[in-house]
Design an enzyme around this catalytic site. Structure first.
Site, mmCIF file in Angstrom:
data_model
loop_
_atom_site.group_PDB
_atom_site.id
_atom_site.type_symbol
_atom_site.label_atom_id
_atom_site.label_comp_id
_atom_site.label_asym_id
_atom_site.label_seq_id
_atom_site.Cartn_x
_atom_site.Cartn_y
_atom_site.Cartn_z
ATOM 1 C CD GLU A 319 41.747 -11.196 28.903
ATOM 2 O OE1 GLU A 319 41.078 -12.214 29.196
ATOM 3 O OE2 GLU A 319 42.834 -11.244 28.300
ATOM 4 C CG HIS A 320 42.592 -14.899 34.385
ATOM 5 N ND1 HIS A 320 43.938 -15.126 34.603
ATOM 6 C CD2 HIS A 320 41.948 -15.662 35.307
ATOM 7 C CE1 HIS A 320 44.096 -15.986 35.589
ATOM 8 N NE2 HIS A 320 42.904 -16.317 36.030
ATOM 9 C CB CYS A 321 43.381 -14.710 27.919
ATOM 10 S SG CYS A 321 44.173 -13.402 26.973
ATOM 11 N N GLY A 322 46.238 -14.042 29.460
ATOM 12 C CA GLY A 322 47.685 -14.181 29.403
ATOM 13 C C GLY A 322 48.386 -13.889 30.708
ATOM 14 C CG LEU A 323 48.784 -10.678 32.020
ATOM 15 C CD1 LEU A 323 48.249 -9.258 31.997
ATOM 16 C CD2 LEU A 323 50.287 -10.685 32.300
#
Length: 607
Positions: A319-323
């Site tokens: 999941e892209h929001c923090g990584l």
């Protein structure tokens, strides 16, 4: 700038010492914006965009007040980057589905291990990584004497995106709500749509051994042998558009008190492991399953999901929001570069017997079952409406460097030539550029198309152009590409700055007295430059075969590439209605790469 020996060796020890992301002036961003969009516009579109920029830069323009607010925010105590509000708005503010649209994957290199052995090894390695991270013993990245931000590592474990009606939030450790490292001792394991809670750390915090973990995973395979009914596989709900999923999550919580515990088991887990009951028939099928798969056997909101197929083929969905990809590559490289038994031994694993394995069960009423069933069917149709393919070259970065060229420039110029030949146009192209050398640094948005690229493509397409002229056009375009990439690495790029000003106006325009419409955001330059025909990103690691993500629009081809010393692997995706254009692009890319390789190999040595 500190030299390498002076940097702290603690994982998060350098964060306050890193330089800040430079905040461009309005004038600089507007100048670059005009330069970047100009190659994509007609003469009339350039004139209209130029007029909009001139209005934007007026002394009394609302843009001045918006930029002043951004300067104030950047100087505020506790703020490490003027982009600190931008990233949540960009990622958590999106309202469409994140499954396939935003999450990305890596397909790991092949292994001769079976499913349980491979999965146990990956879990042991990841738990060992978590133990090191808790102690701040993961060495900070230092490249060319510059330390990089490690903040994203705080989002690897026990991190879950939580859907919201207006904007999502993130459940994560190292936060005000959950200070310090992740305290969970379990992971969530999915098999045939069933969910299980599996302890990976004992009561005293010591990891379970590989044999213990393997026993636990075999227990999951046995307990989950009966496939869950489609309408009971709650993971399907994580594929919904965000506001719709937020409403479904609230309905889950309201339906039965125990559902809060079930959600806690998944959302609080260190990470997910998704076990598949089949072996992929091809590399492309493995990639497709890593990107979307059976959504009943996924929880797409989870930061990290390790996916292992029946034959031991494995990968990761993120999941892209923090990584970003660079952080996940560092994580994956560590997991895969050392044998699992060594990871386990280093972590202090102790034999403790088979770890606790407990089913995670949701209680659903008829309305929720219908919701889950509909979500699963809608996502299956959406995935089926996405066309993908892989392209691979027995030719990589070492050979390109031997041609005296930047590997990334060579790749991007090949994409442009293939795109023109397959679609007949040169379209807006996005490339992600890492900027982790700054505080809270993430990425910068690079726009690839330049006047030099237009001249290069024109030279290649003109049968009357001689090889020397083509080589000169290639070199000029490649040099410009490298130059622009360096500017982006240095934070000298316009798009995210102008975009954040737009977001500030949406959030705070009225109290700032900055409500007047700004024509720049409706100008041809802004809309055309950001309408991706190609969305590209690279992930160079010898431990992965392929990297992939979905396309970003109805006309876009997602181009994820792994450019290794001796190989170059690409995963392409696009909406199925325009699939033939993607397949034509793939065919033309194969031709273009060989053509450019021959062109540069037969040329005169460059000074």
């Amino acid at each position: 700038m500190n030299s390498s020996p002076e940097w702290s060796t603690r994982t998060f020890g350098n964060e306050d010492r890193l330089p800040r992301v430079p905040l461009p002036t309005l004038e600089d961003s507007c100048t670059r914006f005009l330069e970047w969009c100009e190659p994509l516009l007609t003469e009339d579109e350039r004139a209209r965009t130029g007029a909009a920029v001139a209005e934007f830069l007026r002394p009394d323009s609302a843009a001045r007040a918006l930029h002043a607010e951004l300067e104030r925010y950047d100087a505020s105590e506790g703020v490490r980057s003027w982009l600190d509000r931008f990233w949540p708005a960009r990622y958590l503010g999106r309202r469409d589905r994140i499954a396939l649209n935003a999450n990305f994957f890596f397909l790991f290199q092949e292994s001769d291990q079976g499913q349980v052995e491979r999965a146990a090894g990956l879990v042991a390695a990841a738990v060992g990584y978590k133990k090191l991270l808790d102690q701040e013993s993961i060495p900070p990245v230092v490249q060319r004497g510059a330390a990089h931000s490690m903040e994203q590592h705080k989002f690897l474990f026990s991190t879950t995106r939580i859907p919201g009606a207006v904007q999502d939030t993130v459940r994560a450790p190292y936060s005000a709500e959950r200070p310090g490292p992740a305290s969970a001792r379990h992971i969530a394991v999915f098999f045939r749509g069933n969910i299980f809670r599996l302890d990976v750390l004992g009561p005293d915090g010591h990891p379970y051994t590989l044999d213990d973990l393997a026993a636990g995973l075999r227990s999951v395979l046995k307990a989950g042998a009966a496939r869950a009914d489609t309408e009971d596989a709650v993971g399907h709900l994580t594929t919904k558009a965000r506001a719709e999923w937020a409403a479904s999550r609230q309905a889950l919580l309201a339906a039965e008190r125990g559902n809060a515990d079930a959600l806690e088991a998944v959302e609080g887990a260190l990470f997910c492991v998704c076990l598949e009951d089949f072996a992929p028939e091809s590399t492309q099928q493995a990639c497709d399953q890593l990107l979307h798969g059976d959504s009943g056997n996924r929880w797409f909101d989870k930061a990290v999901s390790l996916i292992v197929f029946a034959d031991g083929t494995a990968g990761i969905n993120v999941e892209h929001c923090g990584l970003d990809g660079t952080t996940i590559l560092s994580f994956v490289d560590t997991l895969l570069s050392t044998p699992a038994r060594e990871h386990s031994a280093r972590s202090g694993a102790r034999t403790q017997g088979m770890p606790a394995v407990d089913p995670v069960e949701f209680v659903l009423d008829d309305e929720l079952r219908a919701d889950v069933r509909a979500a699963g069917a809608a996502f299956a149709a959406y995935a089926a409406d996405t066309a993908t393919t892989t392209v691979s070259f027995d030719f990589g970065a070492d050979q390109i460097k031997g041609l005296r060229c930047s590997p990334d420039a060579f790749a991007q110029l090949a994409y442009q030539l293939a795109h023109r030949r397959s679609k007949g146009v040169t379209g807006a192209t996005y490339e992600s550029i890492a900027t982790r050398q700054y505080q809270n640094g993430r990425t910068e948005a690079m726009r690839v198309v330049t006047p030099e690229i237009l001249r290069f493509v024109a030279a290649m397409e003109d049968p009357g152009t001689d090889p020397a002229t083509r080589r000169a056009a290639f070199r000029a375009a490649a040099d410009k590409h490298v130059s622009r990439a360096k500017e982006c690495q240095q934070g000298q790029a316009p798009e995210q700055h102008l975009w954040e000003l737009q977001l500030i106006q949406q959030r705070e325009g009225e109290p700032l007295g900055a409500t007047e419409p700004l024509a720049l955001y409706d100008s041809p330059g802004w809309t055309i430059m950001r309408n991706d025909y190609l969305s590209t990103s690279s992930a160079p690691s010898t431990h992965i075969q392929y990297f992939g993500f979905g396309s970003t629009s109805g006309t876009c081809i997602g181009v994820a590439y792994v450019l290794l010393p001796q190989r170059w692997n690409l995963y392409l995706s696009t909406p199925r209605p325009v699939a033939e254009q993607m397949f034509a692009f793939a065919r033309q890319l194969t031709v273009a790469v060989e053509e450019l390789r021959e062109l540069l190999a037969t040329g005169e040595p460059q000074p």
